[in-house]
Design a protein around this motif. Structure first.
Motif, PDB file in Angstrom:
ATOM      1  N   SER A 146       2.907   5.407   6.684  1.00 52.18           N
ATOM      2  CA  SER A 146       4.156   6.111   6.392  1.00 52.18           C
ATOM      3  C   SER A 146       4.281   6.407   4.904  1.00 52.18           C
ATOM      4  CB  SER A 146       5.366   5.261   6.809  1.00 52.18           C
ATOM      5  OG  SER A 146       5.564   5.301   8.181  1.00 52.18           O
ATOM      6  N   VAL A 147       4.038   5.376   4.107  1.00 52.13           N
ATOM      7  CA  VAL A 147       4.234   5.545   2.679  1.00 52.13           C
ATOM      8  C   VAL A 147       3.200   6.499   2.105  1.00 52.13           C
ATOM      9  CG1 VAL A 147       4.192   4.331   0.473  1.00 52.13           C
ATOM     10  CG2 VAL A 147       5.377   3.327   2.426  1.00 52.13           C
ATOM     11  N   VAL A 148       1.956   6.345   2.520  1.00 53.86           N
ATOM     12  CA  VAL A 148       0.901   7.161   1.905  1.00 53.86           C
ATOM     13  C   VAL A 148       0.977   8.612   2.380  1.00 53.86           C
ATOM     14  CG1 VAL A 148      -1.079   6.907   3.476  1.00 53.86           C
ATOM     15  CG2 VAL A 148      -1.438   6.872   1.016  1.00 53.86           C
ATOM     16  N   ALA A 149       1.351   8.819   3.629  1.00 53.23           N
ATOM     17  CA  ALA A 149       1.414  10.206   4.117  1.00 53.23           C
ATOM     18  C   ALA A 149       2.505  11.002   3.429  1.00 53.23           C
ATOM     19  CB  ALA A 149       1.623  10.222   5.633  1.00 53.23           C
ATOM     20  N   GLY A 150       3.516  10.314   2.915  1.00 48.18           N
ATOM     21  CA  GLY A 150       4.560  11.016   2.182  1.00 48.18           C
ATOM     22  C   GLY A 150       4.168  11.356   0.761  1.00 48.18           C
ATOM     23  N   LEU A 151       3.008  10.888   0.324  1.00 45.73           N
ATOM     24  CA  LEU A 151       2.585  11.082  -1.056  1.00 45.73           C
ATOM     25  C   LEU A 151       1.386  12.009  -1.204  1.00 45.73           C
ATOM     26  CD1 LEU A 151       2.901   7.362  -2.198  1.00 45.73           C
ATOM     27  CD2 LEU A 151       4.406   9.235  -2.865  1.00 45.73           C
ATOM     28  N   ILE A 152       0.727  12.369  -0.103  1.00 45.51           N
ATOM     29  CA  ILE A 152      -0.482  13.181  -0.185  1.00 45.51           C
ATOM     30  C   ILE A 152      -0.427  14.304   0.833  1.00 45.51           C
ATOM     31  CG2 ILE A 152      -1.808  11.152  -0.902  1.00 45.51           C
ATOM     32  CD1 ILE A 152      -3.098  11.176   1.900  1.00 45.51           C
ATOM     33  N   ALA A 153      -1.423  15.179   0.793  1.00 43.57           N
ATOM     34  CA  ALA A 153      -1.439  16.348   1.667  1.00 43.57           C
ATOM     35  C   ALA A 153      -2.557  16.305   2.697  1.00 43.57           C
ATOM     36  CB  ALA A 153      -1.575  17.616   0.819  1.00 43.57           C
ATOM     37  N   SER A 154      -3.418  15.307   2.666  1.00 46.42           N
ATOM     38  CA  SER A 154      -4.531  15.240   3.619  1.00 46.42           C
ATOM     39  C   SER A 154      -4.074  14.617   4.928  1.00 46.42           C
ATOM     40  CB  SER A 154      -5.668  14.383   3.050  1.00 46.42           C
ATOM     41  OG  SER A 154      -5.952  14.736   1.725  1.00 46.42           O
ATOM     42  N   PRO A 155      -4.840  14.854   5.990  1.00 45.54           N
ATOM     43  CA  PRO A 155      -4.505  14.174   7.241  1.00 45.54           C
ATOM     44  C   PRO A 155      -4.728  12.673   7.114  1.00 45.54           C
ATOM     45  CG  PRO A 155      -6.457  15.581   7.524  1.00 45.54           C
ATOM     46  CD  PRO A 155      -5.964  15.807   6.142  1.00 45.54           C
ATOM     47  N   VAL A 156      -3.838  11.916   7.755  1.00 44.23           N
ATOM     48  CA  VAL A 156      -3.909  10.460   7.738  1.00 44.23           C
ATOM     49  C   VAL A 156      -4.159   9.968   9.163  1.00 44.23           C
ATOM     50  CG1 VAL A 156      -2.628   8.326   7.308  1.00 44.23           C
ATOM     51  CG2 VAL A 156      -2.370  10.277   5.754  1.00 44.23           C
ATOM     52  N   VAL A 157      -5.283   9.301   9.362  1.00 43.87           N
ATOM     53  CA  VAL A 157      -5.580   8.683  10.648  1.00 43.87           C
ATOM     54  C   VAL A 157      -5.210   7.210  10.528  1.00 43.87           C
ATOM     55  CG1 VAL A 157      -7.345   8.216  12.376  1.00 43.87           C
ATOM     56  CG2 VAL A 157      -7.461  10.317  10.986  1.00 43.87           C
ATOM     57  N   ALA A 158      -4.199   6.805  11.290  1.00 43.69           N
ATOM     58  CA  ALA A 158      -3.671   5.451  11.157  1.00 43.69           C
ATOM     59  C   ALA A 158      -4.309   4.538  12.188  1.00 43.69           C
ATOM     60  CB  ALA A 158      -2.160   5.468  11.339  1.00 43.69           C
ATOM     61  N   VAL A 159      -4.710   3.343  11.745  1.00 46.04           N
ATOM     62  CA  VAL A 159      -5.301   2.340  12.631  1.00 46.04           C
ATOM     63  C   VAL A 159      -4.459   1.074  12.573  1.00 46.04           C
ATOM     64  CG1 VAL A 159      -7.420   1.194  13.341  1.00 46.04           C
ATOM     65  CG2 VAL A 159      -7.537   3.200  11.839  1.00 46.04           C
ATOM     66  N   PRO A 160      -3.700   0.785  13.629  1.00 45.56           N
ATOM     67  CA  PRO A 160      -3.001  -0.504  13.652  1.00 45.56           C
ATOM     68  C   PRO A 160      -4.001  -1.620  13.903  1.00 45.56           C
ATOM     69  CG  PRO A 160      -2.659   0.664  15.719  1.00 45.56           C
ATOM     70  CD  PRO A 160      -3.451   1.583  14.830  1.00 45.56           C
ATOM     71  N   THR A 161      -3.758  -2.778  13.288  1.00 48.25           N
ATOM     72  CA  THR A 161      -4.632  -3.920  13.561  1.00 48.25           C
ATOM     73  C   THR A 161      -3.830  -5.037  14.216  1.00 48.25           C
ATOM     74  OG1 THR A 161      -4.307  -5.039  11.447  1.00 48.25           O
ATOM     75  CG2 THR A 161      -6.024  -3.359  11.539  1.00 48.25           C
ATOM     76  N   SER A 162      -4.568  -5.919  14.838  1.00 42.94           N
ATOM     77  CA  SER A 162      -3.929  -7.033  15.545  1.00 42.94           C
ATOM     78  C   SER A 162      -3.631  -8.190  14.603  1.00 42.94           C
ATOM     79  CB  SER A 162      -4.825  -7.500  16.692  1.00 42.94           C
ATOM     80  OG  SER A 162      -6.116  -7.820  16.217  1.00 42.94           O
ATOM     81  N   VAL A 163      -3.469  -7.897  13.319  1.00 42.08           N
ATOM     82  CA  VAL A 163      -3.199  -8.915  12.320  1.00 42.08           C
ATOM     83  C   VAL A 163      -1.696  -9.136  12.231  1.00 42.08           C
ATOM     84  CG1 VAL A 163      -3.298  -9.408   9.850  1.00 42.08           C
ATOM     85  CG2 VAL A 163      -5.286  -8.426  11.015  1.00 42.08           C
ATOM     86  N   GLY A 164      -1.290 -10.385  12.187  1.00 42.60           N
ATOM     87  CA  GLY A 164       0.125 -10.704  12.047  1.00 42.60           C
ATOM     88  C   GLY A 164       0.419 -12.027  12.707  1.00 42.60           C
ATOM     89  N   TYR A 165       1.697 -12.376  12.767  1.00 43.36           N
ATOM     90  CA  TYR A 165       2.095 -13.586  13.485  1.00 43.36           C
ATOM     91  C   TYR A 165       3.443 -13.312  14.094  1.00 43.36           C
ATOM     92  CZ  TYR A 165       3.953 -13.928   8.818  1.00 43.36           C
ATOM     93  OH  TYR A 165       4.548 -13.621   7.627  1.00 43.36           O
ATOM     94  N   GLY A 166       3.875 -14.189  14.950  1.00 42.94           N
ATOM     95  CA  GLY A 166       5.161 -13.985  15.601  1.00 42.94           C
ATOM     96  C   GLY A 166       5.144 -12.749  16.469  1.00 42.94           C
TER      97      GLY A 166
END
Lengths: 230, 230, 230, 230, 230, 230, 230, 230
Positions: H169-189
Motif C-alpha cells: 500500500s505504502v510503496v504503490a502510492g509512491l511509485i508508478a511501476s506495477p506492484v506484485v504483492a506477496v503476503p507471507t505466513s509470517v506473524g503471530y496471533g
C-alpha cells in the motif's frame, strides 16, 4: 521528514543485508528494539541480542525456545527471565521510571500466566513495573472481587484471558483506568486458537477496553508503557 | 418402532401436500407443534394456526411480522402476545404445571428482551412459567449481584446475551442450576450476527452451561421445559 | 454478595501464586473443582490432584496424556479410569445419589467413545450414573431404533457425535427428555475440527437440544448433573 | 477438439455482444441452455427466453421475480410453472423419456419446497419426471419411514434440506440409489445462509451422497438427469 | 420399518460394546461396510478387517498408516493395494459386474493421485472398474482435450483436483455423463486445506456436477457405484 | 463489594422493567451512561435521553437515524451534533478538563469521518478535546508526513481507517504516544465489513497499538479519555 | 523525500477539511485521482467531479447510483459512460498512448460485464484501450478457444469471472501475457460474495496470474495500465 | 486449437503414468516447467529434475526440504541456490534478457526473506534479474523512504510482507511501476497463516497493486517476468 540516525545493518554469511536494527526507535517511539526469537536459530538469537545489547545497553528477547533459553542463561548468567514465556532481559536494563505508576497484569487462569509474564518482562525493559494478579477468572467471581481495590490502584490494567475472554468486560465495568485486553490461545473446542476470546473482548459491552493480538503480552506492555508515559 | 397417530396433511391450493402437522409430537416429545411464521404469508400463518389450534386446543406462533400480528389480534382478540418478539399464544393454552418449578429468564441488555419474551411465551405454551430479569449485563456487575438470590431460586436459568455473551459465564459460576445460554444477534462491529456471543458461551470456563442457537428463545424454552419435566 | 470460604492458593517454586483452588465451588455450584491436565506436566498434574483430593476427598482429572496416566496409576493404583479419554477419578468419590435418575450417553461412532467416557467419569465424580450406548449413528438407523426404549428411560441424554452431528436431531424428535449434544472433532475433509457437527447441532430442527463445546464430555456431564439435580 | 455449431450471439442496444447462447450444449452435454433470470430485467428475461425457445423449441426460466413471472404468464399463458421457485417452462418441452426411471425429490420442511419445485421443473425440461415427497424431516422420523418404500422405488433421490441438513444422511443409510443432496438457506441463527447444511451434507457418515450448491435445485436436477441417462 | 438382520457387536478387552458391524448394509444399500483405519491401532485394524472379511468374504481398508499397511501385507500377502492412499482390499473381492459400465477417474495433478487410487480400489470392492487418467489439470488444457474421447466413453466421471479445483467445471461442459467432483487438500497458501477447491466445485458454472468431501475418494466411488447401478 | 447508588429503573407501557440506567457508572468508571439509539424508536431515544439528561445533566446519544436526529434537534435546538455519525450531545455537557491533554483523531479517508466525529463528540461528553485530522491515508503518504508534528503533540492518537487499515501501523512507528486504532467498515470486495482492517490493525508490526471494535468511535474515545485521565 | 505540489483541500459546509485531492498522484504514480461515488450524495459526486475535472482536465467517476448517473448526464451531456457499472468519464480525457499496446478484457458471463466495463472506462481515463471479449466462460470451452488468437495479441489480459473463477487459470495456461484476474460477486449458494472466485484465482495452478479485489475493475485497469507503461 | 508438441510422460515403478511434463509450456507461455518438490521424496525430486534439465537445459526446483537440498548439492555441485527457500536452479540456466529491465524485490522483515529469495531465483530461471531490498517494513518508515529512488528505478516491484501486509500500500502510492504483492505466513496471533496480510493487500487503498497467493514467491516472479516481457 525529520533527520534520523542511521540504522545498524546486519549481514548474513554471504554479505547480504538481512536486517537493519532500528536503533533510532527508542528516540522516536520511546521504545527500544527487541529480539523476536521465533524463527531464528538459538545461535542467531544470541548473536543479534549481543549486537543489540551493545548498542542499547540491554536487549529484550521474546518467544525463545528451550535451547535458546539455555544459551541465553549461559551467555548472561542471572539475567532476568520469564521462563514459561521464553523471554529474557539481558544486559543492563533501563532505570525504572519513578512516577508512582504501575500496571496490574491480571490473568484469568493458570494457563494465561506465560503471556502475563511476557508482559511484565517487557514492561521492565521499558522501565515500568507490572504486578501479576493470577487466577481471577470470572467463573469464580469472588476471586476477582477480592482483589478489586488492588486493581483499582493501578494506572493501567492488562487483562489476560483465554476461553470466552470475559475478564476485561467485567473488570472494565468496575474501575476507571484503561484496560488493555490480551486474548490468549488457551481453550478447547471452538476457541479457534484465541479468536473466540479476541472477538469477545472486541465486542465487550463495557467501556474503556482496547485489544491487542492473541498471546501478545509484548504488545500489551508496549501499549501500557505508552499510556503510563502520557 | 412404536405405532403412531397419523399426521395431519396440509395442502396448498393445487392440492399438493406441503406440510404434515406432527400432532403426535406432544405425546412423543412432551411438546406441541408450533407455527414458525417467518417465510409464510400472514394469511397462511393464521390459517395454519387455526388448524393447529383446532387439533391441540391452542397454537404458539413465533417470528410473525407486524402485519401477521395484526391479523392474529383481529382473529384472536386478547390473546397472550410477545409483541417485540412477534410471538403469540392463541386458543386455550395448557394448564400450568403445579410443581413449584419456574425458569428465570435473565437478559443482559434491553435489546435482548425480545428473545427473552419469546422464551417466556414458549414456556407458557408448555405449561411453564418464566420470569424475566432484565438488564443485568456484566458491565454493571452490581445489577446482577443484586438479583442473585432470586436467580438462585429458579429451577433453571435461561441467560440471554449478545455482544461478548459473558453473562452465562458469570452467572453459572454463582449458582447450581442448569444454565441454558442464548446468544443474540445484538452488537456492532465484529459481533458477526451473534457468532461472537455464541462462541463465547460455548467456550465458557464456567461449568453447567449449554447453548442454543442465536436468538433462539423458542429453543431455549423447549430445553428448559424438558429440564423442568425431569 | 454472600460470604465465602477462602480459596486454596497454589504457589510455584518461586513462591508466586499461580492458582487458587476454588474449593467453595462445590457448595456454590454443586460441582467440585477438577484438574484439567492439558498444559501441565505429569508431575504437576499429580501434585495438584493430591492437593485437591486432600481438600475434597477425591479429584477428577481430565485430558491427561499417557505419561500422566502412568503416574496416576502408580500413585492411585486401581482408581477408576477412562483411559481413552485420559481421565481418572482418584481418592474416594462422592456417594452416588439414590434418586433413580441416570444419564444415557449415546455415541454415534466408535471414534466418539473417548468423549463419551469422559462424560461418564465426570458424572461419577458428581455422584451420578451414566450408561454408554455405543455406535448408534444415523447412517444405520436401525441400531438407534433398537435401543430407543432404553434411551427413553433415561432422565437426560448426552448425545455425542462427530461428522455431520445428526444424532441429537434424530433422537430429540423421538423422546421427551432433555438432550445435551456434544459435537466431536471426528471426521475428515470439511469437518473443520468439529465445527461442522457443532453448527449442525445448533441448527437442529428438533426441539429440546442444547449444545456444549467440541469434545467437551466434561461440560456435558456437568450440565446433565445439574439437570438431574433439579 | 471436435467441430461444433456456431453459438447464437446476443447483442445489447449498442450492438455489443453480451451473450453467446450455447445452443450446442444439448448435443454436447445432453442438457439445454436455460435462462437464469436473476440480475436481468423482466423484459430481458422474456426476450432471451423467446430467442431460446425459438432455437430449442422451449426454454426453462429460473429465479424470476414476481414481475417477470407476470410477464411470462402473459406471454405464455398456461405454461408449466413453479411459482414459489420463480421458475417456468415455456414453449413445447421435450418428450418425456420412457424408460421407467424417475427421481424422488424429498424435502425436509415446508420452506424447502421452492427448491424442490425448481428441481422438478428442471427435470421436466430434461424429459424426466420428479415426484415431490414433502415434509419428511428427521425431527419427526416416522414421516420419513412411512414413505420409505416409495423412496426406494426411485432411480435417484434428490434430498432437499436446510437447518442441520441431516435428511440425506438418514435416507442414504436406508436405500441403495444415489442421493443428490441440496442444502437450502433455510434456518435461523448460525445456519450461515445454508453453509451449516452444506457442511453437514458433505460430512455425512452415510455412503452414496454427493452435494450441490446451496438452494441449487436446478443443479441437482441436472445431475439427477445425467444419472438417469447412464 | 422392515425387518433386518442383527448387527455384529464388537467388544473391547473389558467387554464393552464399542462397535456394531452393520453387515446388513450390503443388502440395504448395495454397499459393504469398510474399515476406516484412521484412529485405530494397526492391530485393531487387522483384527476388525479379519472379522469383516469373515462375514463378507472380503474387506476394504482405507486410511491406513505405513505400519498398518505392513501388517496388512504380512497378513494378506499379495492383496490388492493402493499404497499411496493407505488402502487395501483383502480377502476375496466381489465378482465384477459385467454390464459394460466403468468410471473414469481423472486427476488434475500428480499430488491428487492418492485420492484417485482410493476411489479405484473402493470401486473394485463394489465390483466396479475405475480407470485413472492422470495429470490432466486445466493449466495445460491440451492434456485434457487429448483424452476427451476416452473420458466421454465412461459411464460416470470422478474428477479429482486440488488448488482452484477447476477441472470438473471444464470437463462437465464437454461431456454428458455425471461428474462426481472430489476436492483435494493439495495446494499452498490460501487453499485452506481444500476448502478453496471445494467451494470452486460447488460454485461451478457447468451443469451436472455434484461434490463429495475433501480427499474423499472413498465417498466418490460409493456415489459412482450407485450411479452405475441405476 | 463496595456500596453503590441504586440504579434508575425504566419501565415500558406495561410496567415491565426493561432497563436500569447505570447512573453510578460515572463515579465507578469515570464515564457516564450513553444512549445507544440503534434498535430504539426515535421517541424512545428522546425519552430515555431526557431521563438520562435529568440525572446526569447531559446525555450522549449515538447511532441515531435521520428521524431520531430530527426529533433531537426539535427537542434540544442548537445542541452539539455529529450529524454524519448520528450522534448528539444534549443538555449541559461536563466542564472540559484543563490539563493540556487532547486527542488527535486521524482519519485515513473521507468515508472514515463519521466514525472520527463520533469519537470527537464522545470525547466532549467526557470533558476531553479531540481534533480531527482528515484524509491522511497511507496511499498518499506525504499528506500524513505533513501533519506529523501536529500528531506528535497529542497525548493520545485515535487512528481511524478502513480498507487495509494500515494507517495505525505507519503512524505508531513515527510517534511515542499510545495509538487507539479503529477499523471501519469502509471498503469494497474482500473487506468483510471491516474485518480486513481489524485483522490488519491487530497484526501490526508497529508497537503501541491497541484496537477497538469496527466503527466503534465511541469505544475509542472512552479508551482515549481513560488514558488521558491516567 | 522529494518535494511535492500541495494537495487541494475540500471543505464541507462547516469549513472542516474533509478531503485533500491528491492531484500530485498523476506525476508520482502515473495515474489520476478518481471519484469513488459510493457513499457520497449525487450532488457531492458532481461537485467533487467538477473540482477534479477543473484541476486535471477530466474526472473518472465510479460506483455511481442511478440518480448520480442522471445528474452526471445532465451536467456533462454525451460524456463517455459505462452505465451498468455506474461509471463515467467526464471532461476532456487524456490523449490515448500510441504504442500499439492494448488490454483484452475477457468476461466469463454476462453478469460479469459491468465489472469489465468499469475496467475499460478506467483504462480510457489512463489513455489506454481495453477491448471486451464477452461470455467466454469455461463451461463452454469452445467459446474461449475461438477467441484465443485475439486474446494472445493483447499486451495484457484482464480476466473477469465469478462463480468458481476458473477462467484465468485456463487462459493463463494458453498465453504468455500477464493475466490480471478480477473475481466478481456473481454466483449463488456458497459463492460467499465473490470469496469463492477470489480463492480460486489465488490458488490457480497456472503461472502468471495476479489478482485484485472482488468486483474491482478499476483496480485491475490501474494495474494493467502500469504494466503497459513498463 | 493449434498443434502442439507431445508431453513427456513420467511413469512410476508399476508403469502407471503419474505425470506428463508440459515441455511445450515454454513456447506457449514463455515460462518453463518447474519442479515443486513438496510432497515428493528427495530421490523423486532429483530424478524428475534430471529429466526436466535434460529436456530444457535446466530445471528450477522449489520447496525442497533439507535432505533434498543435500542431494541436489551432491548431484549439481555449485548450482545456484536459495537455501532458506529450499530452491535451486540446476543445469544451464537461460541467457539473461538484455533489455535493461529488472525487478525490485522488497521485503518487509527478515522473516520474509525466504519468499523473496524464491522470487529472485525464479526470475533467474526466466532470464530476469531481481534485486532484494530487505527489511523496509512500514513500522520504521524511514528505512523504506531511504531506498525509494532505487525502488523507483525498477521496472516492476515485488513487495513481500507478512503481519498486516501494509508495505505494498505504502510503496504503490509512491511509485508508478506495477506492484506484485506477496503476503507471507509470517506473524503471530490473528495472522491466520497469512490471510490477514492477503486481505490487507487485496483491500489496499493504493492503485496498481495485484496480489498472488500466500508465500508464493514463485508465482510473483512468474507474473513479474511476464510483465517485463510486455
Amino acid at each position: 521528514m525529520d533527520s534520523h540516525k542511521p540504522e545498524v545493518p546486519v549481514q548474513d554469511g554471504d554479505g547480504m543485508v538481512v536486517a537493519r536494527l532500528d536503533v533510532d526507535r527508542l528516540r522516536r517511539c520511546g521504545a527500544p528494539e527487541a529480539v523476536f526469537a521465533q524463527g531464528k536459530t538459538p545461535e542467531e538469537t544470541v548473536r543479534i541480542s549481543e549486537a543489540l545489547a551493545e548498542k542499547q545497553g540491554f536487549a529484550l528477547i521474546t518467544r525463545a525456545g528451550p535451547e535458546a533459553m539455555r544459551l541465553i542463561d549461559a551467555r548472561w548468567p542471572g539475567c532476568r527471565r520469564a521462563p514459561h514465556a521464553g523471554a529474557a532481559l539481558v544486559g543492563m536494563p533501563p532505570e525504572p521510571v519513578r512516577d508512582g505508576r504501575w500496571a496490574a497484569v491480571i490473568a484469568a487462569g493458570t494457563s494465561d500466566l506465560p503471556v502475563a509474564e511476557e508482559a511484565v518482562l517487557t514492561l521492565a525493559a521499558l522501565g515500568r513495573e507490572g504486578r501479576i494478579i493470577a487466577d481471577v477468572g470470572v467463573a469464580g467471581l469472588q476471586r476477582l472481587l477480592d482483589r478489586l481495590e488492588e486493581i483499582r490502584a493501578a494506572s493501567v490494567v492488562i487483562a489476560v484471558a483465554g476461553m470466552e475472554g470475559a475478564l476485561p468486560s467485567v473488570v472494565a465495568g468496575l474501575i476507571a483506568s484503561p484496560v488493555v485486553a490480551v486474548p490468549t490461545s488457551v481453550g478447547y473446542g471452538a476457541h479457534l486458537g484465541g479468536i473466540t476470546a479476541l472477538l469477545g473482548m472486541l465486542g465487550s459491552c463495557a467501556p474503556g477496553i482496547s485489544v491487542v493480538n492473541i498471546d501478545n503480552g509484548f504488545g500489551a506492555a508496549m501499549t501500557a508503557a505508552r499510556i503510563m508515559n502520557v
